[in-house]
Design a protein around this motif. Structure first.
Motif, PDB file in Angstrom:
ATOM      1  N   LYS A 205      17.789  67.961  33.770  1.00  0.00           N
ATOM      2  CA  LYS A 205      17.891  68.016  32.071  1.00  0.00           C
ATOM      3  C   LYS A 205      18.167  69.329  31.785  1.00  0.00           C
ATOM      4  O   LYS A 205      18.869  69.851  30.975  1.00  0.00           O
TER       5      LYS A 205
ATOM      6  N   SER B  50      24.969  64.192  49.198  1.00  0.00           N
ATOM      7  CA  SER B  50      23.959  63.620  48.258  1.00  0.00           C
ATOM      8  C   SER B  50      24.592  62.385  47.685  1.00  0.00           C
ATOM      9  O   SER B  50      24.046  61.388  47.809  1.00  0.00           O
ATOM     10  N   GLN B  51      25.757  62.460  47.356  1.00  0.00           N
ATOM     11  CA  GLN B  51      26.530  61.078  46.617  1.00  0.00           C
ATOM     12  C   GLN B  51      27.165  60.366  47.665  1.00  0.00           C
ATOM     13  O   GLN B  51      27.736  59.358  47.324  1.00  0.00           O
TER      14      GLN B  51
ATOM     15  N   ILE C 216      32.261  61.646  31.828  1.00  0.00           N
ATOM     16  CA  ILE C 216      31.742  61.693  33.414  1.00  0.00           C
ATOM     17  C   ILE C 216      32.908  61.248  34.349  1.00  0.00           C
ATOM     18  O   ILE C 216      33.356  60.088  34.280  1.00  0.00           O
TER      19      ILE C 216
ATOM     20  N   LYS D 118      33.267  59.541  37.472  1.00  0.00           N
ATOM     21  CA  LYS D 118      32.715  58.592  38.463  1.00  0.00           C
ATOM     22  C   LYS D 118      31.180  59.035  38.519  1.00  0.00           C
ATOM     23  O   LYS D 118      30.629  59.388  39.688  1.00  0.00           O
ATOM     24  N   PRO D 119      30.188  58.688  37.516  1.00  0.00           N
ATOM     25  CA  PRO D 119      28.967  59.018  37.613  1.00  0.00           C
ATOM     26  C   PRO D 119      28.105  58.087  38.569  1.00  0.00           C
ATOM     27  O   PRO D 119      28.411  56.878  38.647  1.00  0.00           O
ATOM     28  N   SER D 120      27.441  58.677  39.359  1.00  0.00           N
ATOM     29  CA  SER D 120      26.420  58.132  40.292  1.00  0.00           C
ATOM     30  C   SER D 120      25.452  57.210  39.455  1.00  0.00           C
ATOM     31  O   SER D 120      25.184  57.480  38.270  1.00  0.00           O
TER      32      SER D 120
ATOM     33  N   PHE E 290      22.688  59.547  38.209  1.00  0.00           N
ATOM     34  CA  PHE E 290      23.306  60.271  36.852  1.00  0.00           C
ATOM     35  C   PHE E 290      23.078  59.263  35.820  1.00  0.00           C
ATOM     36  O   PHE E 290      23.066  59.699  34.712  1.00  0.00           O
TER      37      PHE E 290
ATOM     38  N   PHE F 117      27.675  67.174  39.788  1.00  0.00           N
ATOM     39  CA  PHE F 117      26.216  67.529  39.087  1.00  0.00           C
ATOM     40  C   PHE F 117      25.299  67.196  40.389  1.00  0.00           C
ATOM     41  O   PHE F 117      25.454  66.398  41.100  1.00  0.00           O
ATOM     42  N   TYR F 118      24.527  68.370  40.707  1.00  0.00           N
ATOM     43  CA  TYR F 118      23.529  68.129  41.831  1.00  0.00           C
ATOM     44  C   TYR F 118      22.371  69.130  41.641  1.00  0.00           C
ATOM     45  O   TYR F 118      22.470  70.145  41.033  1.00  0.00           O
ATOM     46  N   VAL F 119      21.316  68.376  41.945  1.00  0.00           N
ATOM     47  CA  VAL F 119      19.885  69.045  41.765  1.00  0.00           C
ATOM     48  C   VAL F 119      19.531  68.953  43.626  1.00  0.00           C
ATOM     49  O   VAL F 119      19.509  67.883  44.094  1.00  0.00           O
TER      50      VAL F 119
ATOM     51  N   HIS G 201      17.673  60.364  29.158  1.00  0.00           N
ATOM     52  CA  HIS G 201      17.344  61.695  28.451  1.00  0.00           C
ATOM     53  C   HIS G 201      18.117  61.640  27.133  1.00  0.00           C
ATOM     54  O   HIS G 201      17.575  62.316  26.098  1.00  0.00           O
TER      55      HIS G 201
ATOM     56  N   GLY H  65      12.823  67.578  36.502  1.00  0.00           N
ATOM     57  CA  GLY H  65      13.267  67.921  35.205  1.00  0.00           C
ATOM     58  C   GLY H  65      14.469  69.114  35.268  1.00  0.00           C
ATOM     59  O   GLY H  65      14.739  69.426  34.147  1.00  0.00           O
ATOM     60  N   PHE H  66      14.968  69.320  36.479  1.00  0.00           N
ATOM     61  CA  PHE H  66      15.906  70.448  36.693  1.00  0.00           C
ATOM     62  C   PHE H  66      17.086  69.772  36.090  1.00  0.00           C
ATOM     63  O   PHE H  66      17.922  70.746  35.790  1.00  0.00           O
TER      64      PHE H  66
ATOM     65  N   VAL I  26      13.789  68.954  44.930  1.00  0.00           N
ATOM     66  CA  VAL I  26      13.291  69.133  43.524  1.00  0.00           C
ATOM     67  C   VAL I  26      13.826  68.137  42.561  1.00  0.00           C
ATOM     68  O   VAL I  26      13.799  68.368  41.260  1.00  0.00           O
ATOM     69  N   GLN I  27      14.595  67.181  43.002  1.00  0.00           N
ATOM     70  CA  GLN I  27      15.034  66.143  42.239  1.00  0.00           C
ATOM     71  C   GLN I  27      13.836  65.318  41.250  1.00  0.00           C
ATOM     72  O   GLN I  27      12.721  65.193  41.826  1.00  0.00           O
TER      73      GLN I  27
HETATM   74  N1  ACO Z   1      17.149  57.156  41.333  1.00  0.00           N
HETATM   75  C1  ACO Z   1      17.307  56.925  40.198  1.00  0.00           C
HETATM   76  N2  ACO Z   1      17.376  57.649  39.046  1.00  0.00           N
HETATM   77  C2  ACO Z   1      17.015  58.932  39.277  1.00  0.00           C
HETATM   78  C3  ACO Z   1      17.136  59.554  40.363  1.00  0.00           C
HETATM   79  C4  ACO Z   1      16.809  58.365  41.675  1.00  0.00           C
HETATM   80  N3  ACO Z   1      16.688  59.044  42.972  1.00  0.00           N
HETATM   81  N4  ACO Z   1      17.151  60.597  40.370  1.00  0.00           N
HETATM   82  C5  ACO Z   1      17.039  60.982  39.125  1.00  0.00           C
HETATM   83  N5  ACO Z   1      17.123  59.905  38.666  1.00  0.00           N
HETATM   84  C6  ACO Z   1      17.305  59.819  37.073  1.00  0.00           C
HETATM   85  C7  ACO Z   1      16.160  59.229  36.315  1.00  0.00           C
HETATM   86  O1  ACO Z   1      16.439  58.493  35.243  1.00  0.00           O
HETATM   87  C8  ACO Z   1      15.019  60.041  36.394  1.00  0.00           C
HETATM   88  O2  ACO Z   1      14.244  59.464  35.444  1.00  0.00           O
HETATM   89  P1  ACO Z   1      12.775  59.168  36.020  1.00  0.00           P
HETATM   90  O3  ACO Z   1      12.298  59.971  37.310  1.00  0.00           O
HETATM   91  O4  ACO Z   1      11.722  59.124  34.901  1.00  0.00           O
HETATM   92  O5  ACO Z   1      13.197  57.642  36.742  1.00  0.00           O
HETATM   93  C9  ACO Z   1      15.739  61.275  35.737  1.00  0.00           C
HETATM   94  O6  ACO Z   1      17.133  61.228  36.327  1.00  0.00           O
HETATM   95  C10 ACO Z   1      15.127  62.558  35.916  1.00  0.00           C
HETATM   96  O7  ACO Z   1      15.666  63.562  35.268  1.00  0.00           O
HETATM   97  P2  ACO Z   1      15.650  64.903  35.667  1.00  0.00           P
HETATM   98  O8  ACO Z   1      14.495  65.302  36.825  1.00  0.00           O
HETATM   99  O9  ACO Z   1      15.923  65.907  34.965  1.00  0.00           O
HETATM  100  O10 ACO Z   1      16.973  64.927  36.867  1.00  0.00           O
HETATM  101  P3  ACO Z   1      17.142  65.489  38.369  1.00  0.00           P
HETATM  102  O11 ACO Z   1      16.527  66.666  38.435  1.00  0.00           O
HETATM  103  O12 ACO Z   1      16.609  64.655  39.373  1.00  0.00           O
HETATM  104  O13 ACO Z   1      18.678  65.652  38.316  1.00  0.00           O
HETATM  105  C11 ACO Z   1      20.816  64.338  39.413  1.00  0.00           C
HETATM  106  C12 ACO Z   1      19.615  64.265  38.039  1.00  0.00           C
HETATM  107  C13 ACO Z   1      21.558  65.348  39.068  1.00  0.00           C
HETATM  108  C14 ACO Z   1      21.457  63.137  39.023  1.00  0.00           C
HETATM  109  C15 ACO Z   1      20.128  64.460  40.512  1.00  0.00           C
HETATM  110  O14 ACO Z   1      19.264  62.948  40.706  1.00  0.00           O
HETATM  111  C16 ACO Z   1      21.112  64.451  41.771  1.00  0.00           C
HETATM  112  O15 ACO Z   1      21.594  65.392  42.319  1.00  0.00           O
HETATM  113  N6  ACO Z   1      21.485  63.366  42.343  1.00  0.00           N
HETATM  114  C17 ACO Z   1      22.366  63.320  43.709  1.00  0.00           C
HETATM  115  C18 ACO Z   1      23.618  63.637  43.423  1.00  0.00           C
HETATM  116  C19 ACO Z   1      24.342  62.797  42.152  1.00  0.00           C
HETATM  117  O16 ACO Z   1      24.417  61.695  42.108  1.00  0.00           O
HETATM  118  N7  ACO Z   1      24.875  63.452  41.216  1.00  0.00           N
HETATM  119  C20 ACO Z   1      25.940  63.137  40.018  1.00  0.00           C
HETATM  120  C21 ACO Z   1      27.038  62.331  40.820  1.00  0.00           C
HETATM  121  S1  ACO Z   1      28.382  62.038  39.721  1.00  0.00           S
HETATM  122  C22 ACO Z   1      29.078  63.619  39.039  1.00  0.00           C
HETATM  123  O17 ACO Z   1      28.677  64.576  39.414  1.00  0.00           O
HETATM  124  C23 ACO Z   1      30.150  63.387  37.898  1.00  0.00           C
END
Ligand code: ACO
Length: 257
Positions: free
Chosen positions: A133, A60-61, A152, A154-156, A159, A120-122, A166, A130-131, A126-127
């Motif tokens: 959070k 996913s990343q 963190i 290397k946050p994506s 993230f 960190f991954y959802v 939040h 709110g999962f 279901v992204q």
């Molecule tokens: N594009 C931009 N912002 C996003 C996206 C996206 N595709 N998805 C989530 N977000 C951010 C936004 O701020 C979003 O708010 P919005 O919908 O109002 O714009 C907010 O996250 C949503 O919050 P949640 O629903 O609680 O988060 P979610 O369940 O989507 O989980 C996560 C967030 C874990 C980052 C998820 O998007 C994911 O798995 N992404 C892919 C993997 C990834 O990038 N992981 C982090 C890698 S870095 C590391 O792990 C150290």
């Protein structure tokens, strides 16, 4: 993400359907199962599960290597929080403490050992529901830590967006090690130190004023005696101030290093 076995038979789930565990909770299995993992025994199923979720996260990343694998996890000090729903994995977060050399917001080099989010991954289906959070909050609560005290790896972009939305976390200095520590990490410490200083110093000042008034209102005939008493209080006050400053400095060292 579904699994071809009952996950409740291999992991303990809490009342929120989270499995929270470290390497100590897992069998030290060094066998390589690979693509032909038979998924019959607990070690085989655990290996499959952790490798699968790790692979999904890295995919996913867009990473070329998988960060979370069973074989790495069992020899680490990391902790996994996996959220399930009816035998399906919703998402997970992996944390661990790392020793970091870091330039703070004033450009000062610091040695820190913060708790870090390492993966960190959802699940894609279901992204943005709110999962993320929910999982992040579970981790904060379990570790009794504020969001700005977490580093963190290397946050994506997603993230970073998540942390801004939040928790209002935005400003940080780019580092060569790619770890992100938000400025708030240091600012809250600086604030705490200021509060401690005010607390210590104000207390001493108040004590001193109280004693001075006491002496002055004691209607001493002997001016010399009065002056001696004031001088004594002043000396004691200076000593107290010195002690307080040392306490503040020690506190500063304790908190910032
Ligand atoms: N594009 C931009 N912002 C996003 C996206 C996206 N595709 N998805 C989530 N977000 C951010 C936004 O701020 C979003 O708010 P919005 O919908 O109002 O714009 C907010 O996250 C949503 O919050 P949640 O629903 O609680 O988060 P979610 O369940 O989507 O989980 C996560 C967030 C874990 C980052 C998820 O998007 C994911 O798995 N992404 C892919 C993997 C990834 O990038 N992981 C982090 C890698 S870095 C590391 O792990 C150290």
């Amino acid at each position: 993400m579904n699994f071809p076995f009952d996950i409740t038979k291999i992991l303990n789930l809490d009342s929120d359907d989270f499995a929270i565990f470290t390497a100590n909770d897992l069998p030290k299995n060094t066998m390589y199962f690979g693509p032909n993992n038979p998924k019959k025994t607990r070690p085989e199923q655990l290996t499959f599960l952790i490798d699968e979720i790790g692979h999904a996260s890295s995919h996913s990343q867009g990473l070329s290597t998988t960060i979370t694998t069973y074989s790495r996890f069992i020899y680490s000090n990391h902790k996994l929080f996996i959220k399930f729903d009816d035998n399906k994995m919703i998402g997970f977060i992996k944390i661990g403490t790392k020793n970091l050399i870091y330039n703070d917001w004033q450009g000062k080099m610091k040695e820190l050992a913060p708790l870090c989010v390492l993966d960190f991954y959802v699940h894609e289906s279901v992204q943005r529901h709110g999962f993320g959070k929910l999982i992040f909050e579970k981790m904060l609560q379990s570790e009794n830590i504020e969001p700005w005290k977490v580093a963190i790896d290397k946050p994506s972009g997603k993230f970073l967006g998540f942390l801004l939305k939040h928790y209002g976390l935005k400003n940080y200095r780019s580092q060569t090690n790619n770890f992100v520590i938000f400025d708030a990490f240091f600012e809250t410490d600086a604030l705490k130190i200021e509060q401690m200083k005010i607390k210590f110093l104000t207390k001493n000042e108040q004590n001193f004023k109280m004693h001075k008034t006491e002496v002055e209102s004691s209607k001493k005939e002997n001016k010399e005696e009065l002056n001696l008493l004031v001088a004594e209080f002043e000396r004691k006050n200076q000593l107290e101030q010195k002690k307080s400053r040392k306490k503040c400095d020690n506190f500063e060292v304790e908190v910032l290093l």
